[in-house]
Design an enzyme around this catalytic site. Structure first.
Site, short mmCIF file in Angstrom:
data_model
loop_
_atom_site.label_atom_id
_atom_site.label_comp_id
_atom_site.label_asym_id
_atom_site.label_seq_id
_atom_site.Cartn_x
_atom_site.Cartn_y
_atom_site.Cartn_z
N GLY A 88 0.77 -1.25 0.02
CA GLY A 88 0.18 0.14 0.05
C GLY A 88 0.83 1.16 -0.10
O GLY A 88 1.88 1.28 -0.44
N LEU A 89 0.34 2.33 0.54
CA LEU A 89 1.01 3.48 0.82
C LEU A 89 1.34 4.04 -0.55
O LEU A 89 2.42 4.67 -0.84
CB LEU A 89 2.38 3.56 1.76
N CYS A 90 0.63 3.99 -1.58
CA CYS A 90 0.68 4.67 -2.83
C CYS A 90 -0.75 5.15 -3.38
O CYS A 90 -1.04 5.04 -4.30
CB CYS A 90 1.13 3.49 -3.94
N GLY A 91 -0.92 6.16 -2.56
CA GLY A 91 -2.18 6.92 -2.94
C GLY A 91 -3.40 5.89 -3.30
O GLY A 91 -3.74 4.95 -2.88
N PHE A 93 -3.70 4.24 -6.07
CA PHE A 93 -3.42 3.41 -6.97
C PHE A 93 -4.28 2.13 -6.93
O PHE A 93 -4.85 1.75 -7.74
CB PHE A 93 -1.91 3.23 -6.76
#
Lengths: 294, 133
Positions: A88-91, A93
């Site tokens: 995760g931690l990709c907006g 996406f």
């Protein structure tokens, strides 16, 4: 009002968060460059492959054409290959890809089609398992795969092809993210099987000036060998674009997080200084009024 | 008509070669064939082996594993699963890997492992043969 010590602690913790997001942004930027290079390096092969397929498929017709190319003649059962990132931690996406997948699934179900799901990447599985757990036939995680290459795509492609040969589905679609630019990724769905639907009209055909191809061994054998590879190639480029998109999204998300942390630190610093001054003023007033009383 | 042949060699990971050459000899499944400029449209599957590129008096040999060759009026395109420049290959190293692959084949426990090891044995055998020439 919070005490000075509490404020100091908060400033420190936001500061270390900022350091982490900054580091993650830089890592993502470095990985993005690599992923972009890999995606670009794979492009000529995919383009040539599509061109060859377009040539071949235009000359193939009738009952002898392979089923991978023309389909089973039905569209009752759909296989959706949903490719997301593993982390995760990709907006937005992963969310965007899963949302498109969910919309597609519910649209197909309302049309009375049977849907099977193959997820690639842990996040897609997590997002879809709540609603459609019984429809997920397999999930592949790429967490331990260091580098996305032909072998990885081949493994997924072989699975899809084998399932198709067994009559597991009629139509296969791949849902993944299109890498538009570093700042912009668009989820998209592309048809994989029948391959003809994917090829038609999308590729420019070279002008053969009326010449007819010669084939060695013959058209059917070439197509039979070419089709699985074509499918693997499509999957490979989808995966490579996904990685590039993930890194782009992560970079943007971490950049925003770093900026937010910076703003928060500024605000907290202001509050800290105000509290400090107020405290000093209060102490001064106490001393002065004490001295006056004497 | 151009007297140079436009030649593209691409593998899934990258474009290996692109340029104008005099002649390319390709190991087709039904025998080797040479392609010169102005060849008729032609398509063939390729077996593992060395392709020979003749360009301006220089001859380069590249090992390719499986794939397709397509000749159009624009030139020759080879889609290879894997491409290795024979100048970078060490025969002793290949021999070692071949021995390892054969051992793995002998110890394979299931169908997948057998297929995987078999593939490697075939690749290294073909590679050795290409070096020997």
């Amino acid at each position: 009002m919070a005490s000075l010590k509490e404020l100091k602690n908060r400033i420190n913790s936001v500061n270390s968060t900022k350091k982490i997001t900054k580091a993650m942004q830089m890592v993502a930027a470095a990985k993005l460059r690599k992923a972009q290079e890999a995606a670009e390096a794979a492009r000529p092969y995919a383009e040539r492959m599509s061109a060859v397929m377009a040539n071949l498929s235009s000359s193939m017709d009738g009952p002898s054409a392979p089923r991978l190319l023309v389909g089973t003649g039905k569209d009752d059962t759909y296989l959706l290959v949903v490719a997301t990132a593993d982390r995760g931690l990709c907006g937005g996406f992963n969310t965007n890809i899963s949302r498109l997948a969910r919309e597609r699934i519910s649209a197909l179900i309302s049309q009375g089609k049977d849907v099977k799901i193959l997820t690639v990447g842990a996040k897609g599985y997590d997002a879809l398992k709540r609603l459609y757990k019984d429809k997920i036939i397999d999930s592949i995680e790429l967490r331990n795969v260091k580098k996305i290459d032909g072998a990885v795509a081949g493994m997924i492609g072989d699975k899809v092809t084998a399932l198709f040969e067994d009559g597991g589905f009629d139509v296969c679609e791949v849902i993944s993210s299109e890498f538009v630019s570093v700042m912009s990724q668009k989820p998209r769905s592309q048809t994989l099987i029948p391959a003809r639907d994917a090829i038609d009209g999308s590729v420019e055909r070279p002008d053969l000036a009326g010449a007819i191809y010669e084939y060695e061994p013959d058209e059917e054998e070439i197509l039979a060998a070419l089709l699985p590879r074509y499918i693997n190639t499509v999957i490979l480029s989808a995966l490579l674009e996904n990685v590039a998109g993930e890194m782009g999204a992560k970079m943007a998300a971490m950049d925003a997080a770093t900026r937010n942390a910076g703003e928060l630190i500024d605000k907290l610093n202001l509050e800290y200084n105000r509290t400090r001054q107020a405290k000093i003023t209060k102490e001064l007033i106490e001393i002065i009024s004490g001295a006056e009383a004497v | 008509m151009a007297d140079k042949l436009h030649f593209d060699l691409v593998s899934p990971e990258k474009r290996v070669f692109e340029g104008d050459v005099d002649q390319v000899v390709v190991p087709g499944v039904e025998g080797e064939f040479g392609v010169l400029a102005g060849h008729a449209p032609f398509m063939s599957t390729v077996r593992s082996g060395a392709i020979t590129i003749h360009a301006g008096g220089e001859v380069t040999r590249t090992f390719i594993r499986g794939g397709f060759a397509e000749v159009t009026s624009e030139g020759l395109t080879i889609l290879a699963e894997e491409a290795i420049d024979l100048a970078d290959v060490d025969a002793a190293e290949v021999n070692k890997q071949l021995t390892e692959a054969r051992e793995d084949l002998g110890q394979a426990r299931d169908e997948d492992e057998t297929r995987e090891a078999q593939g490697r044995v075939e690749k290294f055998e073909a590679l050795l043969q290409a070096i020997a020439h």
